[in-house]
Each structure stands twice: as structure tokens, then as C-alpha cells.
Enzyme design. Structure first.
Site, mmCIF file in Angstrom:
data_model
loop_
_atom_site.group_PDB
_atom_site.id
_atom_site.type_symbol
_atom_site.label_atom_id
_atom_site.label_comp_id
_atom_site.label_asym_id
_atom_site.label_seq_id
_atom_site.Cartn_x
_atom_site.Cartn_y
_atom_site.Cartn_z
ATOM 1 N N ASP A 393 0.856 -1.174 0.000
ATOM 2 C CA ASP A 393 0.000 0.000 0.000
ATOM 3 C C ASP A 393 0.897 1.231 0.000
ATOM 4 O O ASP A 393 2.023 1.179 0.486
ATOM 5 C CB ASP A 393 -0.858 -0.079 1.269
ATOM 6 C CG ASP A 393 -1.567 1.213 1.560
ATOM 7 O OD1 ASP A 393 -2.473 1.549 0.795
ATOM 8 O OD2 ASP A 393 -1.219 1.872 2.548
ATOM 9 N N THR A 395 -0.034 4.994 0.668
ATOM 10 C CA THR A 395 -0.203 6.016 1.693
ATOM 11 C C THR A 395 -0.201 5.403 3.091
ATOM 12 O O THR A 395 -0.982 4.504 3.373
ATOM 13 C CB THR A 395 -1.519 6.773 1.462
ATOM 14 O OG1 THR A 395 -1.569 7.151 0.090
ATOM 15 C CG2 THR A 395 -1.594 8.002 2.343
ATOM 16 N N ASP A 582 -1.124 -0.248 6.110
ATOM 17 C CA ASP A 582 -1.155 0.358 7.436
ATOM 18 C C ASP A 582 -2.276 -0.247 8.279
ATOM 19 O O ASP A 582 -2.399 0.031 9.452
ATOM 20 C CB ASP A 582 -1.275 1.889 7.357
ATOM 21 C CG ASP A 582 -2.492 2.326 6.568
ATOM 22 O OD1 ASP A 582 -3.452 1.542 6.456
ATOM 23 O OD2 ASP A 582 -2.493 3.457 6.055
#
Ligand code: ATP
Ligand code: ZN
Length: 692
Positions: A393, A395, A582
């Protein structure tokens, strides 16, 4: 339904675990018994109306095990590295002595002499006396129609006695007891990794009462209590600092003793240590509900998530006993030698097949947990070691996920301040990092934000709300629309388009800084994965810049569902997929991956729940480290299994043709268990997950 944890003493191997599970599940009202061998616990789910608890304890006792008083009180761990080594030394010495005695005795005719001078009833009595605990277990298992490893050995002892070889029988029994010890020792050693973790659990808290402060056990603390922590003490709860200032050592959770400052308003975590000042903390989560408590719990549950290899080994060890029994039968029928038959029964070691995997996996999981890496099961270690595709991922993973607004460009006559004011008001309730960035930019300019109405957040696109009677939308081009007049090309930056009453009013440019250590981590990971790809919801141009910089493939402008589909597409192509994210906005994709790794999850429950592996601190170096741990652990598992298989093949072969006297066979029985212990403790010894 009621769920209770019982601490059970005496469970040393998968066979024991199966006995206990079977015994409990026969009790009326019990729905399920989840045996956690390494934690030495059973989690029983039962219908409370049936009042099954006394019967459950009875069933455990009848199966030959004891129920300890409390499941929560961690046992003091005396076992350390030196302890292991010393014990193994003692074991080796005893084994060597008995073996020497046995071989010499056999060769020099000492056996025959002993058999002549010592009256046989005495010898038989000694055999039964020494073997009593083992025979009792065999008897209980037989009554429950179960064959355990010791059943075969007991038959061997009986056969030896029947032919008058009581010295042989006695020596076999001695080795059986010794073998039991080796086995429980191996299991205990594997448990240490977990125990060291459990041991950090806070037990006491000093809480404020009207009458003054009071030291209470952690079970008495309730959310809302105010806890006092003195310098050097462990923080007993997850909570918020009300007063005071301290430096917190969070290594219990993150595995790294880099201190962090805590001031009023900050969140602090149970099991971390406060230095340099007193704190008053309002308790929010206690015990199992704290971040640390959840980590411990998940490590305990890790046993239940078995990989294919372990399922296979467990099944195999179940089939192995009947196979050995058949081999013994054939040996007797073909060769006619009772002593060769006894040797076959005594030498086979089925337990080692069942121990080979969990001992290594638990060692890896326990060691990792103390270094800030939570692995939820052997299954994920196996998958990680075999994975070939890494999806990342962007961001919050490659970048910090703390974007800043770098530029505000207004069009159609609106002022920059007005544009930012409307955008920030619209983002007021957004949970997206970009929303937070817009709010921060407005706060920096001291803008007053009107309250938004009819707020709506569209995942992967943007937000919309009514502000001051106008409809404002903030988001990407597909959500808000682009205008020909606006430049859309700022390498690496994300444009947030803003429209007012469906009319484009401007763009806010957002930039996010890269995380440290990404490049070197990726370089290390390229050895393991042949496909590395970024999955992002961000704009094409933004993704391209990042992808190019790290030399990765990418897919941009993905909606959350597209990310799941991308993971699935790789899986459908036969690939084993690891996804790093995240854990907050990409949780479903992490869950879909064969192994989902959540980064920097210290303190966020969503991430801890969603991922299969949780990195408790933001540190890219942990990613290649956990891959390495998994690879090594799987290597150890494989060599454990191979070692056990080769041993059993050679030993059974030698025994069946009569090359192996029964006493020697009995002495050799524990070799695989010891081998597994020695082999697996390599995983405990070196800390493979380090932050450097
Ligand atoms: N609250 C918001 N305000 C403004 N734009 C938003 C908002 N939420 C989403 N967007 C737009 O949708 C795009 C995709 O968002 P999404 O959350 O799926 O991914 P991301 O955070 O950009 O990146 P990644 O997928 O790498 O985590 C963002 O880049 C942004 O343009
Ligand atoms: Zn056993």
C-alpha cells in the site's frame, strides 16, 4: 454460553492435547475445548446452565492431568539459556550412564548375573513401581479407547516381562521416564518464549480512592479509575495521562526501547515503563483489552492457526502408531524374535512428528513478539516463507500517511482562504489522513470552520457536505471533476479538487513524506519475492513517481474493492500473496492476502485485528526481518521433520531385523525429541528481528 480458561498441568505433546480435548468435550454441556498446548491452557466454551465446570475438572483429572488454580497467574520462569544447557548436560550424562550400563551389562553378561542373584519378584515390582505414572496414563488412554505413544512401549515392557527379561523391562521403563522428561522439557522450553511475554503483564495497580491511594490487583481496576505510576514502574493499564510528565519505555510493545515522552492528554499503554516522573492516568482498557493483553492473547491463540505442514504432521503422527504396531506384529510373525519385536515397539518415536512443527513455530512467534512483531500463527510463517508476491500500500506504508497541504489554488473568483475554509469544514468529520491535512492547514491560518451538514465520505474518492448552505465536495478527479485550466502535474503530489455547488472552485495540493528505510528494506525483499507491486487509491501521476523511485510496479486509482480484487487476481494466478499496509483503510485487502502485514499498528485495534502479522512499530526493517524469521523457522521445521523421519526409518529397520537390543532401542527413543529441542532453540537464541 460461557467461556473459561483453565490452566492444565502435565500436557507435553500433541497427543496429550488430544486426550484432554477429547475428555472435556465428552462432558455434558461443553461445546468446545480449545487446547493451547504451549500456553498450558484449555479454553472451554460451555452452556453455563448445565453447570459443567466441576465435571470438566473431573474429566481433566481422570484423563491424567491436573487443573492448576488460576489461568492468569503466570508461572515463574526459571528456565534460561544456561538452564537449558545445564539440563541438557545432565540429561545426556544420565542417558550415557544408563546406556553404558545397559550395553556393558548386556555384553558382559551382567544382566544374566543380575537376573540370577536378584529375585525376579523384586525386579518386577521395581519395574511396575518406576513405571507407574506411565502405565497409569496408558491405562487411562486405553479405557478411553486411545492408543498413545507409551501404549506401544508398555506392550514392549509387558512382552519383555513375559519372557522373563525383567532387567530389560526395567531399563526400558527407566528410559521411558527419562524420555517423558525430555519431552516435557522440550515443550517447556518452547513455552518459555511465550512465558517471558506473559510475564510482563502488569499484575498490580495503584489507584486513587476517596480514602487515598490503594494498591490493588489488576482485576479490580475498572475503566475510569485513576491510576498512579511512579518513576521506574510499569504502567498497568491503557489510558490517558491526566497529570505529570514522564519518558516512556515502550519496548514491551514495540520491541524497541526508544523512549517516548508522555504528557497530559497523551495515550499510554499497559506493560510499558515510565521513567523520570510520576503520572496520573485515567484507565481506559484493562487486562486482556489492553494492546499488550491482546498481543499476549493472540500469541497464545497462534497455536490454533496451524499451517498445512503441521496439519499433515499431526495426522501422520496419528497414523504412525498403528503402523508401528503392524511392523512389530510383522517382525514377530516373520522373524519370531520377541526381543526384536520389543525393540520395534520401543524405538519408534511418534511424538517427535507432532512436536517438530509447533516447537519451532512457537519459538519463532514468541521471540518475534518480544521484538515488536506479532505473528498470529504457524500458518502465516509457512505462507510467508513460501510467498512470491509482495503487494504494498502506498499512503501510510511507503509514505508516512501524514500529508501536508503545500499549495492552495483557487479559481472562479473565490479567495484561497475561503476555499480552504470550505474544504476544511467539509473534512471536519473525515477520518482520512488527507482530511486531517486539510484541517491542519486551516488551523494554521486560524480560519473559523462552520459546522458541516449531511456529511458523506465516499471511500477511495472523497467527501461531501453542506457548508454555509452550499454543497462542497473535496476529492479526486473522478469524484469532483477536473477543469481544463488547472495544471494537474506535480510529481509526487496529490491534488484534492474542491467544488462548490458542483462548480470547480480550486485545488489543494497535498504532499506526503516517505518513510525511512524503505529502499534498503525493499532491496532485501527482492531476494525473496519476484513480484513487488504498489496498490494505491491515489492518483496515477502520484503513484508513478513513487513507483519509479523505488523501482516497483504499481496500480493506481484503486477503490477499496479493487484492492481486494487485485490481491485475488494474483492468488488466482497461483501466487502466494503478502500484502503490507497500514491496516486501517486497507484492512480488507490485508485480510484477503495469504499474509497481511500491518505496519506501525502499536495501539490501533483495527490493524491488530485485520492483519495476520502486526508490526508494533513503524519500521520497514521489520518486514525483511520477519520474512527472514519465517524462512528460518520453516527451515528448522523441515529439518526437524526430516531428522525425525530418517531416525525412525533407520531405527525401525535396525530393530526389526534384530540389530538393536531393546535396551539400546529404549535409550535411542528420545534422540529425535532432543534433536528437535536443540535444532529449534536456534530460533530462540538469536534475535533475528532487530532494528538496526
Ligand atoms: N477525505 C478525503 N478528502 C479528499 N480526498 C479524498 C478523501 N478520501 C479519499 N480521497 C481521494 O481518494 C483517493 C483515494 O483514497 P484512498 O483512501 O483509497 O487511497 P490513498 O489514501 O490515496 O492511498 P493508498 O491507497 O495508497 O492508501 C485519494 O488519493 C484522494 O484523492
Ligand atoms: Zn507424548
Amino acid at each position: 454460553m460461557e467461556r473459561r480458561e483453565l490452566a492444565v498441568d502435565g500436557m507435553d505433546c500433541a497427543g496429550c492435547a488430544r486426550s484432554v480435548k477429547g475428555a472435556i468435550e465428552q462432558v455434558q454441556g461443553v461445546q468446545e475445548a480449545d487446547v493451547r498446548l504451549m500456553a498450558g491452557k484449555v479454553v472451554v466454551t460451555a452452556n453455563a446452565n448445565a453447570q459443567p465446570w466441576p465435571a470438566v475438572s473431573d474429566a481433566i483429572e481422570r484423563a491424567g492431568y491436573t487443573v492448576a488454580d488460576s489461568a492468569s497467574e503466570p508461572k515463574e520462569s526459571a528456565a534460561t539459556q544456561t538452564h537449558t544447557r545445564r539440563s541438557m548436560g545432565v540429561l545426556a550424562a544420565v542417558a550415557a550412564a544408563v546406556l553404558a550400563m545397559a550395553v556393558l551389562g548386556h555384553g558382559l553378561g551382567v544382566f544374566a548375573w543380575i537376573e540370577r542373584v536378584v529375585p525376579w519378584p523384586l525386579g518386577v515390582a521395581a519395574t511396575f513401581g518406576l513405571g507407574y505414572p506411565v502405565f497409569k496414563k496408558v491405562a487411562v488412554a486405553t479405557l478411553n479407547r486411545r492408543i498413545i505413544a507409551h501404549t506401544l512401549m508398555a506392550v514392549g515392557v509387558a512382552a519383555a516381562l513375559a519372557t522373563g527379561e525383567w532387567v530389560t523391562a526395567l531399563i526400558i521403563v527407566i528410559f521411558m521416564r527419562l524420555g517423558d522428561y525430555v519431552e516435557s522439557f522440550t515443550t517447556e522450553r518452547a513455552r518459555d518464549a511465550l512465558r517471558t511475554l506473559v510475564h510482563q503483564t502488569p499484575q498490580q495497580a495503584r489507584i486513587e480512592r476517596e480514602s487515598g491511594t490503594e494498591q490493588v490487583s489488576i482485576g479490580e481496576v475498572v475503566p475510569g479509575d485513576v491510576v498512579q505510576v511512579r518513576p521506574g514502574e510499569k504502567i498497568p493499564v491503557d489510558g490517558t495521562v491526566l497529570e505529570g510528565h514522564a519518558t516512556i519505555d515502550q519496548s514491551a510493545i514495540t520491541g524497541e526501547s526508544m523512549p517516548v515522552e508522555a504528557m497530559p492528554g497523551d495515550s499510554v499503554f499497559a506493560a510499558t515503563v515510565a521513567h523520570g516522573g510520576r503520572l496520573r492516568i485515567r484507565a481506559e482498557e484493562i487486562g486482556e483489552d489492553t494492546t499488550f493483553g491482546r498481543v499476549v492473547q493472540m500469541v497464545e491463540e497462534a497455536e490454533a492457526h496451524r499451517g498445512r505442514m503441521q496439519q499433515w504432521a499431526d495426522q501422520f503422527s496419528g497414523y504412525y502408531l498403528p503402523f508401528v504396531a503392524a511392523a512389530a506384529g510383522a517382525t514377530y510373525l516373520i522373524g519370531g524374535s520377541i526381543m526384536a519385536t520389543v525393540a520395534v515397539l520401543v524405538v519408534a518415536c511418534s511424538c517427535a512428528f507432532a512436536l517438530a512443527t509447533p516447537v519451532a513455530m512457537l519459538a519463532a512467534i514468541g521471540t518475534s513478539a518480544r521484538q515488536g512483531v506479532l505473528i498470529k500463527g504457524g500458518k502465516y510463517i509457512e505462507a510467508l516463507a513460501q510467498a512470491d508476491t509482495l503487494l504494498i500500500d502506498k499512503t501510510g506504508t511507503l509514505t508516512l500517511g501524514e500529508p501536508r497541504i503545500t499549495d492552495v489554488i483557487s479559481i472562479n473568483g473565490i479567495t484561497e482562504a475561503e476555499l480552504l475554509r470550505l474544504a476544511a469544514a467539509t473534512e471536519q468529520h473525515s477520518e482520512h489522513p488527507l482530511g486531517a491535512a486539510v484541517r491542519r492547514a486551516a488551523t494554521a491560518r486560524e480560519l473559523d470552520l462552520p459546522p458541516p451538514h449531511d456529511f458523506e465520505a465516499v471511500p477511495g474518492r472523497g467527501v461531501r457536505a453542506t457548508v454555509d448552505g452550499t454543497t462542497v465536495a473535496v476529492g479526486n478527479a473522478s469524484f469532483v471533476g477536473n477543469a481544463p485550466g488547472i495544471s494537474t502535474n506535480r510529481p509526487g503530489q496529490t491534488p484534492l479538487y474542491v467544488s462548490v455547488d458542483d462548480e470547480l472552485a480550486g485545488v489543494l495540493w497535498a504532499a506526503d513524506a516517505e518513510r525511512a528505510g524503505v529502499q534498503s528494506a525493499l532491496d532485501a525483499l527482492r531476494n525473496h519475492f519476484d513480484t513487488l507491486e504498489i496498490l494505491t487509491g491515489d492518483a496515477e501521476q502520484t503513484a508513478e513517481v513513487v513507483a519509479e523511485r523505488f523501482g516497483l510496479a504499481y496500480r493506481a486509482e484503486l477503490l477499496p474493492d479493487d484492492k481486494i480484487a487485485a490481491v485475488r487476481a494474483h492468488q488466482d494466478a497461483g501466487r502466494t500473496v503478502v500484502m503490507v499496509g497500514d491496516g486501517v483503510n486497507d484492512a480488507p485487502a490485508l485480510a484477503q492476502a495469504d499474509v497481511g502485514i500491518a505496519m506501525g499498528a502499536g495501539g490501533t485495534d483495527v490493524a491488530i485485528d485485520a492483519a495476520h502479522i502486526v508490526l508494533m512499530r513503524d519500521d520497514w526493517a521489520l518486514v525483511p526481518a520477519v520474512v527472514q524469521t519465517a524462512t528460518r523457522a520453516l527451515g528448522v521445521v523441515k529439518s526437524n521433520l526430516v531428522l525425525t523421519a530418517v531416525y525412525n526409518m533407520l531405527a525401525l529397520g535396525a530393530a526389526s531385523v534384530g540389530y538393536l537390543p531393546p535396551v539400546l532401542a529404549a535409550a535411542l527413543h528420545s534422540i529425535p525429541d532432543l534433536g528437535i529441542l536443540a535444532n529449534s532453540s536456534r530460533l530462540l537464541r538469536r534475535s533475528s528481528v532487530t532494528a538496526d
